[in-house]
Design an enzyme around this catalytic site. Sequence first.
Site, short mmCIF file in Angstrom:
data_model
loop_
_atom_site.label_atom_id
_atom_site.label_comp_id
_atom_site.label_asym_id
_atom_site.label_seq_id
_atom_site.Cartn_x
_atom_site.Cartn_y
_atom_site.Cartn_z
N HIS A 149 0.83 -1.21 0.00
CA HIS A 149 0.00 0.00 0.00
C HIS A 149 0.86 1.26 0.00
O HIS A 149 0.41 2.34 -0.40
CB HIS A 149 -0.92 -0.02 1.21
N ASP A 386 -10.07 -1.71 -19.74
CA ASP A 386 -10.28 -2.24 -21.09
C ASP A 386 -9.06 -3.03 -21.55
O ASP A 386 -8.07 -2.47 -22.01
CB ASP A 386 -10.57 -1.08 -22.04
#
Length: 470
Positions: A149, A386
């Site tokens: 993180h 995508d």
Amino acid sequence: MDCVCDETMELILRFDDVIEPEKLRQSLGRLLEIGNWRKLGARVRPRENNAGVKFEYHIPEKYTETRPGFIYRESKYSDGISNHPTASRLPRQHSGLSILGATQDFASLGLQPGDPRHLADWAYTDLPQLFFHHTTFKDATVIAMTYPHSLMDGMGHGTFLRAWIAVLHGREDEVPELGGFEDARSHLTEGAPATKYLLHQYILGWYQTIVFGCWRFIETLWSSEEDRVVCIPRQFVQELRANVLDELDSGKGETFVSNNDVLLAWFARTILSIAGPLRNRSLVLMNSFNIRSVALSSQPAFINNAVIPACTILPIWKVLREPMSFLAMQVRRSLVQQRGLDQIHAWYKLMVSSLEQTGRPRVIGTSDGFTMIFSNWDKASLFRLDLSPAASEMGLPLGQRSTQLGYPSCVLCTTPFSMLGVRSGGCCLGKDAEGNWWTQWRLRRTEWDRLETILETINHQRQTHTGKGV
């Protein structure tokens, strides 16, 4: 580098198409050759000083097969995904409000035994920070992404994905410039002093912090907690917001609240009703917001942690007594008041000073606070990823699904929210192709049973009211 976060972020995405791993690997490798994006392959190294052990980045001069910029592993199955004991259970959207599954059940699709899970695991090895596990079936693909993180937050991850996708689509001119080697947040401590922070009176002293820790210990002592996904239909969120706006209009006061404000208010009240904390305690609701547009707008793209909480602190009895519009408006006001540049400066001054002096951030709230934290990742566009240039074969026919070719149909975060040290943690993973909200929460197992009963009741009421499916 950001040395505060020790969590490992683990995201799992399901695609109802066959995605070729080599095209993804090549485009990611190319991204790490563009400008400062090569920083993503940096190694974490410990650096000791008077304040203790901190960490810094060491970037290899060149990425090679023996010292790569990322780890990209592959598994391939000749069967369909429905025959895999774990991947077959990845959740799908239902028609109404629904609890879709425990996220920890799918962790094996990502990190494997022996893989790094904490910052120190990276710091004392020569492993890159980005890990991918690409599992291909004859009709679907599951991609797991893992990183510390400290490397990225949710919005930073979205920036990284958009840059990667631009390369995959052959649009390298759309790859944004990434910030250099100086911390773009370093100037944030030079503005307003910590005493100007609006919630300065709610900064816990050391005795209060101990009491707060005792409350948290007691709450987790006798009951195990579990992360699950709750899917909320687009129409339900629209109805909630319309009802809240009607209530606010009748009060002749402020009237704007966002979908996020309403969703958070609804969940907070629902969790309070099933958790049953003492009503004389305080609700401490921490709504994480992105500071980039306010405090880092003049900088190149910044992917490291750049979110802070807008805190709403209210008596629990009042939250449950007032209509939902009351809490939704309080959430909105807290965000507006605390996302100003002076408040961001004051918050950073407070936290950085505490880290330098004690090695720990200060706790904001009340000693008896029932703390919830929420983060909305919708702008990271995880459901709008995508990968169509890498799709070699369609899995599920387009007429039988709402997603386009190469877009994910499921997004999960398998990072346990218990790492955040709060009573109840949650996030919005984003909206799917139908506009339904995928949220993820950590609750006690008994509370999940109660929540399921509540959602079934709501679904039945909505079905009865509309005379059709929910």
